[in-house]
Design a protein around this motif. Structure first.
Motif, PDB file in Angstrom:
ATOM      1  N   MET A 159       0.577  -1.114   0.081  1.00 20.71           N
ATOM      2  CA  MET A 159       0.114  -0.084   0.099  1.00 20.71           C
ATOM      3  C   MET A 159       0.848   1.225   0.027  1.00 20.71           C
ATOM      4  N   ILE A 160       0.466   2.224  -0.811  1.00 19.27           N
ATOM      5  CA  ILE A 160       1.228   3.442  -0.805  1.00 19.27           C
ATOM      6  C   ILE A 160       0.205   4.532  -0.024  1.00 19.27           C
ATOM      7  N   VAL A 161       0.764   5.308   0.759  1.00 18.24           N
ATOM      8  CA  VAL A 161      -0.077   6.091   1.657  1.00 18.24           C
ATOM      9  C   VAL A 161       0.752   7.470   1.732  1.00 18.24           C
ATOM     10  N   VAL A 162      -0.048   8.370   1.186  1.00  9.04           N
ATOM     11  CA  VAL A 162       0.224   9.796   1.250  1.00  9.04           C
ATOM     12  C   VAL A 162      -0.532  10.395   2.244  1.00  9.04           C
ATOM     13  N   GLU A 163       0.145  11.242   3.100  1.00 14.96           N
ATOM     14  CA  GLU A 163      -0.666  11.903   4.268  1.00 14.96           C
ATOM     15  C   GLU A 163       0.122  13.529   4.389  1.00 14.96           C
ATOM     16  N   ASN A 164      -0.997  14.313   4.175  1.00 15.01           N
ATOM     17  CA  ASN A 164      -0.800  15.662   4.331  1.00 15.01           C
ATOM     18  C   ASN A 164       0.301  16.295   3.540  1.00 15.01           C
ATOM     19  N   LEU A 165       0.466  15.871   2.389  1.00 11.58           N
ATOM     20  CA  LEU A 165       1.584  16.187   1.365  1.00 11.58           C
ATOM     21  C   LEU A 165       1.530  17.411   1.162  1.00 11.58           C
ATOM     22  N   HIS A 166       2.591  18.432   1.366  1.00 11.89           N
ATOM     23  CA  HIS A 166       3.141  19.542   0.702  1.00 11.89           C
ATOM     24  C   HIS A 166       4.372  19.526  -0.062  1.00 11.89           C
ATOM     25  N   PHE A 167       4.301  20.604  -0.958  1.00 13.36           N
ATOM     26  CA  PHE A 167       5.639  20.581  -1.961  1.00 13.36           C
ATOM     27  C   PHE A 167       5.471  21.982  -2.496  1.00 13.36           C
ATOM     28  N   ALA A 168       6.713  22.579  -2.603  1.00 11.82           N
ATOM     29  CA  ALA A 168       6.771  24.025  -3.239  1.00 11.82           C
ATOM     30  C   ALA A 168       7.965  23.918  -4.357  1.00 11.82           C
ATOM     31  N   TYR A 169       7.931  24.734  -5.296  1.00 16.25           N
ATOM     32  CA  TYR A 169       9.092  25.063  -6.158  1.00 16.25           C
ATOM     33  C   TYR A 169       9.303  26.473  -5.985  1.00 16.25           C
ATOM     34  N   ASN A 170      10.654  26.923  -5.701  1.00 19.03           N
ATOM     35  CA  ASN A 170      10.979  28.201  -5.586  1.00 19.03           C
ATOM     36  C   ASN A 170       9.952  29.161  -4.790  1.00 19.03           C
ATOM     37  N   GLY A 171       9.653  28.349  -3.779  1.00 19.10           N
ATOM     38  CA  GLY A 171       8.655  29.100  -2.708  1.00 19.10           C
ATOM     39  C   GLY A 171       7.285  29.172  -2.988  1.00 19.10           C
ATOM     40  N   ARG A 172       6.833  28.622  -4.448  1.00 21.28           N
ATOM     41  CA  ARG A 172       5.601  28.494  -4.866  1.00 21.28           C
ATOM     42  C   ARG A 172       4.910  27.199  -4.575  1.00 21.28           C
ATOM     43  N   GLU A 173       3.875  26.920  -3.595  1.00 23.17           N
ATOM     44  CA  GLU A 173       3.415  25.930  -3.239  1.00 23.17           C
ATOM     45  C   GLU A 173       2.385  25.148  -4.447  1.00 23.17           C
ATOM     46  N   VAL A 174       2.959  23.955  -4.656  1.00 20.15           N
ATOM     47  CA  VAL A 174       2.155  23.348  -5.990  1.00 20.15           C
ATOM     48  C   VAL A 174       1.256  22.043  -5.428  1.00 20.15           C
ATOM     49  N   LEU A 175       1.764  21.504  -4.368  1.00 19.87           N
ATOM     50  CA  LEU A 175       0.680  20.338  -3.635  1.00 19.87           C
ATOM     51  C   LEU A 175       0.379  21.088  -2.340  1.00 19.87           C
ATOM     52  N   ARG A 176      -0.944  21.194  -1.832  1.00 22.63           N
ATOM     53  CA  ARG A 176      -1.428  21.616  -0.821  1.00 22.63           C
ATOM     54  C   ARG A 176      -2.048  20.610   0.277  1.00 22.63           C
ATOM     55  N   GLY A 177      -1.508  19.724   1.063  1.00 20.52           N
ATOM     56  CA  GLY A 177      -2.155  19.070   1.829  1.00 20.52           C
ATOM     57  C   GLY A 177      -2.669  17.769   1.159  1.00 20.52           C
ATOM     58  N   ILE A 178      -2.196  17.134   0.269  1.00 25.52           N
ATOM     59  CA  ILE A 178      -2.716  15.827  -0.478  1.00 25.52           C
ATOM     60  C   ILE A 178      -2.847  14.518   0.622  1.00 25.52           C
ATOM     61  N   ASP A 179      -3.836  13.989   0.666  1.00 23.42           N
ATOM     62  CA  ASP A 179      -3.861  12.500   1.384  1.00 23.42           C
ATOM     63  C   ASP A 179      -4.360  11.709   0.315  1.00 23.42           C
ATOM     64  N   LEU A 180      -3.525  10.607   0.197  1.00 24.76           N
ATOM     65  CA  LEU A 180      -4.100   9.544  -0.730  1.00 24.76           C
ATOM     66  C   LEU A 180      -3.485   8.167  -0.335  1.00 24.76           C
ATOM     67  N   THR A 181      -4.309   7.198  -0.916  1.00 25.27           N
ATOM     68  CA  THR A 181      -3.974   5.648  -0.580  1.00 25.27           C
ATOM     69  C   THR A 181      -3.775   5.033  -2.038  1.00 25.27           C
ATOM     70  N   MET A 182      -3.145   4.175  -2.133  1.00 30.51           N
ATOM     71  CA  MET A 182      -3.221   3.320  -3.523  1.00 30.51           C
ATOM     72  C   MET A 182      -2.876   2.007  -3.176  1.00 30.51           C
ATOM     73  N   GLY A 183      -3.354   1.061  -3.866  1.00 29.51           N
ATOM     74  CA  GLY A 183      -3.294  -0.464  -3.690  1.00 29.51           C
ATOM     75  C   GLY A 183      -3.110  -1.096  -5.064  1.00 29.51           C
ATOM     76  N   LYS A 184      -3.564  -2.277  -5.069  1.00 31.59           N
ATOM     77  CA  LYS A 184      -3.473  -2.889  -6.395  1.00 31.59           C
ATOM     78  C   LYS A 184      -4.614  -2.659  -7.137  1.00 31.59           C
ATOM     79  N   GLU A 185      -4.501  -1.738  -8.086  1.00 34.69           N
ATOM     80  CA  GLU A 185      -5.454  -1.033  -8.636  1.00 34.69           C
ATOM     81  C   GLU A 185      -5.261  -0.131  -9.852  1.00 34.69           C
TER      82      GLU A 185
END
Length: 258
Positions: free
Chosen positions: A1-27
């Motif tokens: 299982m892939i589990v993403v919790e409250n993911l934030h990421f920014a390029y050069n100070g500009r936030e491009v991912l803002r609190g992503i939650d996600l799960t992924m299995g065999k699908e």
């Protein structure tokens, strides 16, 4: 299982991912959204190419911040949008063998993996061909074989049918279906809503770095897709015009009409 919790990421100070939650299995999970919504940025977090600014990404319990891309390659394989960017060997065999060689496997294991991966994508007999002599669809399937040879549990396919003619597209679609049947989890990044309709079991829609939808493909196509610069597949437009509910293929539509 892939589990993403409250993911934030920014390029050069500009936030491009803002609190992503996600799960992924065999699908088969389709990741969709307008250009610039953060799809590829999110996908690159799943194999460690990018590390979270805040939040976490766990792949079968492994924190991607604590493991290298090489270490994660046995869990998550990434097939980029332009397969030629992945090629640098002189033959198809050597191209597919490159990853397993870097794992330090013996020659017998390497050959077995190469033969298995090429068979999985329908490229048996292409071993001595140069990758750049292949057609567009063959290059895409070779790129998938290169990743498969690492024996990953999850595959990320970034716009796998873009620029392909119909025959080549169908060959890639059949490979994706085969991989799903063999137990792989597949993240499908695409703008092609026909591909989503045919293949996806679940859809995640990103908009401006946020998750706007996460659910079954049937519920996804009930959204106002135009708001996200996406188009309803012609098949669903036809089905709605005929007063038919959700269908995934022409054959299914014809069966309902009968």
């Amino acid at each position: 299982m892939i589990v993403v919790e409250n993911l934030h990421f920014a390029y050069n100070g500009r936030e491009v991912l803002r609190g992503i939650d996600l799960t992924m299995g065999k699908e088969i999970l389709a990741l969709v959204g307008p250009n610039g919504s953060g799809k590829t940025t999110l996908a690159k977090h799943l194999n460690g190419l990018l590390k979270p600014l805040r939040g976490s990404v766990l792949v079968d319990g492994l924190d991607t911040r604590e493991h290298t891309v090489a270490e994660l390659s046995g869990k998550v394989g990434y097939v980029f949008q332009n397969p030629e960017h992945m090629f640098f060997e002189e033959s198809v065999f050597e191209e597919v063998a490159f990853g397993p060689k870097n794992l330090g496997l013996d020659d017998k294991e390497i050959e077995e993996r190469v033969r298995w991966a090429l068979q999985a994508v329908g490229l048996e007999g292409f071993e001595e061909r140069t990758p750049y002599s292949l057609s567009g669809g063959e290059k895409q399937r070779l790129a998938i074989a290169c990743v498969l040879a690492m024996k990953p549990k999850y595959l990320i396919l970034d716009e796998p049918t873009t620029g392909l003619d119909l025959k080549a597209e169908r060959s890639v679609v059949e490979v994706i279906k085969s991989l799903r049947e063999s137990g792989h989890g597949i993240l499908l990044i695409t703008h092609d809503m026909d591909l989503v309709l045919e293949l996806a079991e679940r859809v995640v829609l990103l908009d401006d770095g946020r998750k706007a939808f996460d659910g079954p493909v049937e519920e996804f196509f009930e959204l106002e897709l135009e708001e996200y610069s996406l188009e309803l597949p012609e098949l669903l437009e036809l089905a709605r015009g005929l007063g038919v509910g959700f269908v995934r293929s022409v054959e299914e539509l014809m069966e309902v009409l009968r």
